[in-house]
Design a protein around this motif. Sequence first.
Motif, PDB file in Angstrom:
ATOM      1  N   ILE A 277       0.946  18.238 -16.587  1.00  4.90           N
ATOM      2  CA  ILE A 277      -0.021  18.240 -15.479  1.00  4.90           C
ATOM      3  C   ILE A 277      -0.598  16.832 -15.303  1.00  4.90           C
ATOM      4  CG2 ILE A 277      -0.774  20.680 -15.555  1.00  4.90           C
ATOM      5  CD1 ILE A 277      -3.162  19.664 -17.307  1.00  4.90           C
ATOM      6  N   TRP A 278      -1.141  16.589 -14.126  1.00  7.20           N
ATOM      7  CA  TRP A 278      -1.793  15.291 -13.872  1.00  7.20           C
ATOM      8  C   TRP A 278      -3.272  15.398 -14.211  1.00  7.20           C
ATOM      9  CZ3 TRP A 278       0.712  10.869 -12.392  1.00  7.20           C
ATOM     10  CH2 TRP A 278       2.039  11.018 -11.984  1.00  7.20           C
ATOM     11  N   LEU A 279      -3.743  14.481 -15.045  1.00  7.98           N
ATOM     12  CA  LEU A 279      -5.161  14.474 -15.398  1.00  7.98           C
ATOM     13  C   LEU A 279      -5.888  13.531 -14.438  1.00  7.98           C
ATOM     14  CD1 LEU A 279      -4.613  14.116 -19.250  1.00  7.98           C
ATOM     15  CD2 LEU A 279      -5.067  16.212 -17.956  1.00  7.98           C
ATOM     16  N   PRO A 280      -7.100  13.925 -13.986  1.00 11.05           N
ATOM     17  CA  PRO A 280      -7.780  13.127 -12.972  1.00 11.05           C
ATOM     18  C   PRO A 280      -8.102  11.700 -13.437  1.00 11.05           C
ATOM     19  CG  PRO A 280      -9.196  14.886 -13.818  1.00 11.05           C
ATOM     20  CD  PRO A 280      -7.834  15.123 -14.375  1.00 11.05           C
ATOM     21  N   ASN A 281      -8.185  10.794 -12.481  1.00 14.90           N
ATOM     22  CA  ASN A 281      -8.621   9.430 -12.761  1.00 14.90           C
ATOM     23  C   ASN A 281     -10.127   9.476 -12.957  1.00 14.90           C
ATOM     24  OD1 ASN A 281      -9.286   6.747 -12.797  1.00 14.90           O
ATOM     25  ND2 ASN A 281      -8.386   6.244 -10.809  1.00 14.90           N
ATOM     26  N   SER A 282     -10.534   9.638 -14.208  1.00 12.29           N
ATOM     27  CA  SER A 282     -11.956   9.871 -14.491  1.00 12.29           C
ATOM     28  C   SER A 282     -12.754   8.589 -14.313  1.00 12.29           C
ATOM     29  CB  SER A 282     -12.104  10.390 -15.909  1.00 12.29           C
ATOM     30  OG  SER A 282     -11.371   9.550 -16.766  1.00 12.29           O
ATOM     31  N   ASP A 283     -12.043   7.483 -14.166  1.00 12.36           N
ATOM     32  CA  ASP A 283     -12.708   6.193 -14.195  1.00 12.36           C
ATOM     33  C   ASP A 283     -12.364   5.399 -12.945  1.00 12.36           C
ATOM     34  OD1 ASP A 283     -14.149   4.146 -15.292  1.00 12.36           O
ATOM     35  OD2 ASP A 283     -12.426   3.294 -16.372  1.00 12.36           O
ATOM     36  N   LYS A 284     -12.418   6.063 -11.774  1.00 14.83           N
ATOM     37  CA  LYS A 284     -12.006   5.390 -10.542  1.00 14.83           C
ATOM     38  C   LYS A 284     -13.074   4.367 -10.134  1.00 14.83           C
ATOM     39  CE  LYS A 284      -9.364   6.112  -6.426  1.00 14.83           C
ATOM     40  NZ  LYS A 284      -8.628   6.999  -5.571  1.00 14.83           N
ATOM     41  N   LEU A 285     -12.864   3.138 -10.600  1.00 11.76           N
ATOM     42  CA  LEU A 285     -13.878   2.105 -10.451  1.00 11.76           C
ATOM     43  C   LEU A 285     -14.004   1.638  -9.012  1.00 11.76           C
ATOM     44  CD1 LEU A 285     -12.651  -0.098 -13.432  1.00 11.76           C
ATOM     45  CD2 LEU A 285     -14.599   1.469 -13.447  1.00 11.76           C
ATOM     46  N   ASN A 286     -12.887   1.631  -8.312  1.00 16.54           N
ATOM     47  CA  ASN A 286     -12.843   0.985  -7.004  1.00 16.54           C
ATOM     48  C   ASN A 286     -12.474   1.965  -5.900  1.00 16.54           C
ATOM     49  OD1 ASN A 286     -13.151  -1.669  -8.162  1.00 16.54           O
ATOM     50  ND2 ASN A 286     -11.046  -1.442  -8.876  1.00 16.54           N
ATOM     51  N   SER A 287     -12.766   1.578  -4.670  1.00 10.52           N
ATOM     52  CA  SER A 287     -12.271   2.318  -3.507  1.00 10.52           C
ATOM     53  C   SER A 287     -11.060   1.562  -2.979  1.00 10.52           C
ATOM     54  CB  SER A 287     -13.354   2.343  -2.436  1.00 10.52           C
ATOM     55  OG  SER A 287     -13.609   1.003  -2.041  1.00 10.52           O
ATOM     56  N   TRP A 288     -10.289   2.202  -2.108  1.00  8.73           N
ATOM     57  CA  TRP A 288      -9.171   1.487  -1.478  1.00  8.73           C
ATOM     58  C   TRP A 288      -9.694   0.273  -0.729  1.00  8.73           C
ATOM     59  CZ3 TRP A 288      -4.425   1.590  -2.853  1.00  8.73           C
ATOM     60  CH2 TRP A 288      -3.818   2.764  -3.309  1.00  8.73           C
ATOM     61  N   ASP A 289     -10.882   0.393  -0.141  1.00 14.27           N
ATOM     62  CA  ASP A 289     -11.443  -0.735   0.609  1.00 14.27           C
ATOM     63  C   ASP A 289     -11.546  -1.989  -0.267  1.00 14.27           C
ATOM     64  OD1 ASP A 289     -13.163  -1.325   3.291  1.00 14.27           O
ATOM     65  OD2 ASP A 289     -14.081  -2.311   1.565  1.00 14.27           O
ATOM     66  N   THR A 290     -12.102  -1.831  -1.460  1.00 18.92           N
ATOM     67  CA  THR A 290     -12.247  -2.986  -2.366  1.00 18.92           C
ATOM     68  C   THR A 290     -10.884  -3.478  -2.851  1.00 18.92           C
ATOM     69  OG1 THR A 290     -13.694  -1.377  -3.478  1.00 18.92           O
ATOM     70  CG2 THR A 290     -13.880  -3.676  -4.153  1.00 18.92           C
ATOM     71  N   VAL A 291     -10.029  -2.523  -3.215  1.00 16.74           N
ATOM     72  CA  VAL A 291      -8.726  -2.888  -3.776  1.00 16.74           C
ATOM     73  C   VAL A 291      -7.889  -3.641  -2.733  1.00 16.74           C
ATOM     74  CG1 VAL A 291      -6.545  -1.834  -4.539  1.00 16.74           C
ATOM     75  CG2 VAL A 291      -8.690  -1.065  -5.522  1.00 16.74           C
ATOM     76  N   VAL A 292      -7.844  -3.114  -1.513  1.00 15.24           N
ATOM     77  CA  VAL A 292      -7.045  -3.738  -0.452  1.00 15.24           C
ATOM     78  C   VAL A 292      -7.575  -5.141  -0.135  1.00 15.24           C
ATOM     79  CG1 VAL A 292      -6.504  -3.593   2.018  1.00 15.24           C
ATOM     80  CG2 VAL A 292      -6.190  -1.584   0.547  1.00 15.24           C
ATOM     81  N   LYS A 293      -8.890  -5.279  -0.111  1.00 15.95           N
ATOM     82  CA  LYS A 293      -9.483  -6.599   0.160  1.00 15.95           C
ATOM     83  C   LYS A 293      -9.008  -7.611  -0.896  1.00 15.95           C
ATOM     84  CE  LYS A 293     -13.897  -8.803   0.934  1.00 15.95           C
ATOM     85  NZ  LYS A 293     -15.248  -8.893   0.428  1.00 15.95           N
ATOM     86  N   GLN A 294      -8.993  -7.169  -2.162  1.00 18.74           N
ATOM     87  CA  GLN A 294      -8.552  -8.086  -3.228  1.00 18.74           C
ATOM     88  C   GLN A 294      -7.056  -8.368  -3.137  1.00 18.74           C
ATOM     89  OE1 GLN A 294     -10.239  -7.333  -7.210  1.00 18.74           O
ATOM     90  NE2 GLN A 294     -11.672  -5.936  -6.226  1.00 18.74           N
ATOM     91  N   GLU A 316      -6.851   5.482   4.364  1.00 25.62           N
ATOM     92  CA  GLU A 316      -7.890   4.566   3.865  1.00 25.62           C
ATOM     93  C   GLU A 316      -7.345   3.146   3.725  1.00 25.62           C
ATOM     94  OE1 GLU A 316      -9.842   6.192   0.346  1.00 25.62           O
ATOM     95  OE2 GLU A 316      -9.875   8.170   1.266  1.00 25.62           O
ATOM     96  N   ILE A 317      -6.094   3.034   3.271  1.00 30.58           N
ATOM     97  CA  ILE A 317      -5.457   1.714   3.145  1.00 30.58           C
ATOM     98  C   ILE A 317      -5.343   1.073   4.525  1.00 30.58           C
ATOM     99  CG2 ILE A 317      -3.262   0.539   2.613  1.00 30.58           C
ATOM    100  CD1 ILE A 317      -2.891   2.679   0.349  1.00 30.58           C
ATOM    101  N   SER A 318      -4.895   1.882   5.483  1.00 27.38           N
ATOM    102  CA  SER A 318      -4.695   1.365   6.841  1.00 27.38           C
ATOM    103  C   SER A 318      -6.018   0.861   7.440  1.00 27.38           C
ATOM    104  CB  SER A 318      -4.088   2.485   7.698  1.00 27.38           C
ATOM    105  OG  SER A 318      -3.953   2.069   9.013  1.00 27.38           O
ATOM    106  N   ALA A 319      -7.092   1.614   7.223  1.00 34.72           N
ATOM    107  CA  ALA A 319      -8.403   1.192   7.737  1.00 34.72           C
ATOM    108  C   ALA A 319      -8.825  -0.127   7.088  1.00 34.72           C
ATOM    109  CB  ALA A 319      -9.440   2.276   7.466  1.00 34.72           C
ATOM    110  N   ALA A 320      -8.591  -0.233   5.772  1.00 37.80           N
ATOM    111  CA  ALA A 320      -8.986  -1.464   5.067  1.00 37.80           C
ATOM    112  C   ALA A 320      -8.136  -2.652   5.522  1.00 37.80           C
ATOM    113  CB  ALA A 320      -8.864  -1.263   3.562  1.00 37.80           C
ATOM    114  N   VAL A 321      -6.840  -2.413   5.740  1.00 36.83           N
ATOM    115  CA  VAL A 321      -5.969  -3.508   6.203  1.00 36.83           C
ATOM    116  C   VAL A 321      -6.456  -4.003   7.571  1.00 36.83           C
ATOM    117  CG1 VAL A 321      -3.632  -4.022   7.056  1.00 36.83           C
ATOM    118  CG2 VAL A 321      -3.924  -2.936   4.825  1.00 36.83           C
ATOM    119  N   LYS A 322      -6.815  -3.080   8.450  1.00 36.82           N
ATOM    120  CA  LYS A 322      -7.326  -3.482   9.773  1.00 36.82           C
ATOM    121  C   LYS A 322      -8.614  -4.298   9.617  1.00 36.82           C
ATOM    122  CE  LYS A 322      -5.408  -0.036  12.873  1.00 36.82           C
ATOM    123  NZ  LYS A 322      -5.164   1.255  12.177  1.00 36.82           N
ATOM    124  N   LYS A 323      -9.454  -3.872   8.692  1.00 35.64           N
ATOM    125  CA  LYS A 323     -10.749  -4.539   8.505  1.00 35.64           C
ATOM    126  C   LYS A 323     -10.586  -5.967   7.963  1.00 35.64           C
ATOM    127  CE  LYS A 323     -14.892  -3.423   5.772  1.00 35.64           C
ATOM    128  NZ  LYS A 323     -15.396  -2.355   4.870  1.00 35.64           N
TER     129      LYS A 323
END
Length: 325
Positions: A277-294, A316-323
């Motif tokens: 099974i897939w265990l959740p990313n309990s430590d999701k530090l960033n949003s796609w917005d921050t990651v895509v910007k970097q 979410e990636i597409s919105a960040a790329v546009k931004k």
Amino acid sequence: MARIPLKQLLADDPKKVLVLDGGQGTELENRGIKVANPVWSTIPFISESFWSDESSANRKIVEEMFNDFLAAGAEILMTITYQTSFKSVSENTPIKTLAAYDNLLTRIVDFSRDCIGEEKHLIGCIGPWGAHVCCEFTGDYGPNPENIDFYQYFKPQLDNFNRNEKLDLLGFETIPNIHELKAILSWDESILSKPFYIGLSVHEHGVLRDGTTMEGVAKVIKDLGDKINPNFLLLGINCVSFNQSPDILESLHRALPNMPLLAYPNSGEVYDTEKKIWLPNSDKLNSWDTVVKQYIGSGARIIGGCCRTTPKDIQEISAAVKKYT
Ligand SMILES: [Zn+2]
């Protein structure tokens, strides 16, 4: 309308960042296709009913997946051929001959092109040698990885993809081992006659799965100098941990400042191989917005998602790329 060749598209507009689709294998699984078998997400294409019955349930699922990625903003999409090497297919399915294999690939590419239309770019997806023995996340290619005949392994898939005009780019994905990287980069235009990229499988500590540093990766490319295949368009990372991916891409950028990069991490969830099974990313530090910007700050020209990312992630990636472009 004819598609602009990717090399030209990226060169003409240095700010252009293309949005890639998401993790297809896991998305097909989310939608009810049972992918747990040696050819993984290739499985729906193996049954003849997929081709003979236009209303077959699996065919509808694959079409809807492509539609949803397109609606989410994907501009470049992949064929579902990660585990479709001749070796995997001929050892694990009724498709045994090179001719039958060639027919399978042509059918998959034709079908994928029909799903996405003529305007979007299409990548011929090629999983690493390690995928057929499930070691793309360890990079452990045995005691003599330098002796593996990588060309023999990839040749049947390359022969088909190279000559297929419906494909715009070849994508070697999740490459975990430096000997495999060296082999691919040693091939000239007679072997790799289409533009291609290489996605590296990188440990969350920032080294290739076999332990090679990003400087070590860069050295292989620098040492090739002008002998490098002119079809080598982008280098990057895929299916790496979501949280660490911006730092990993930045280290690749520091080592190769002029190289166009690409990044498509996984969702950051972790697969429990015992419980399956897939265990959740309990430590999701960033949003796609921050990651895509970097990523964009580090020279990324193609950005998307890998395993367990869904059309919602692509939106979410597409919105960040546009931004940020
Ligand atoms: Zn993946």
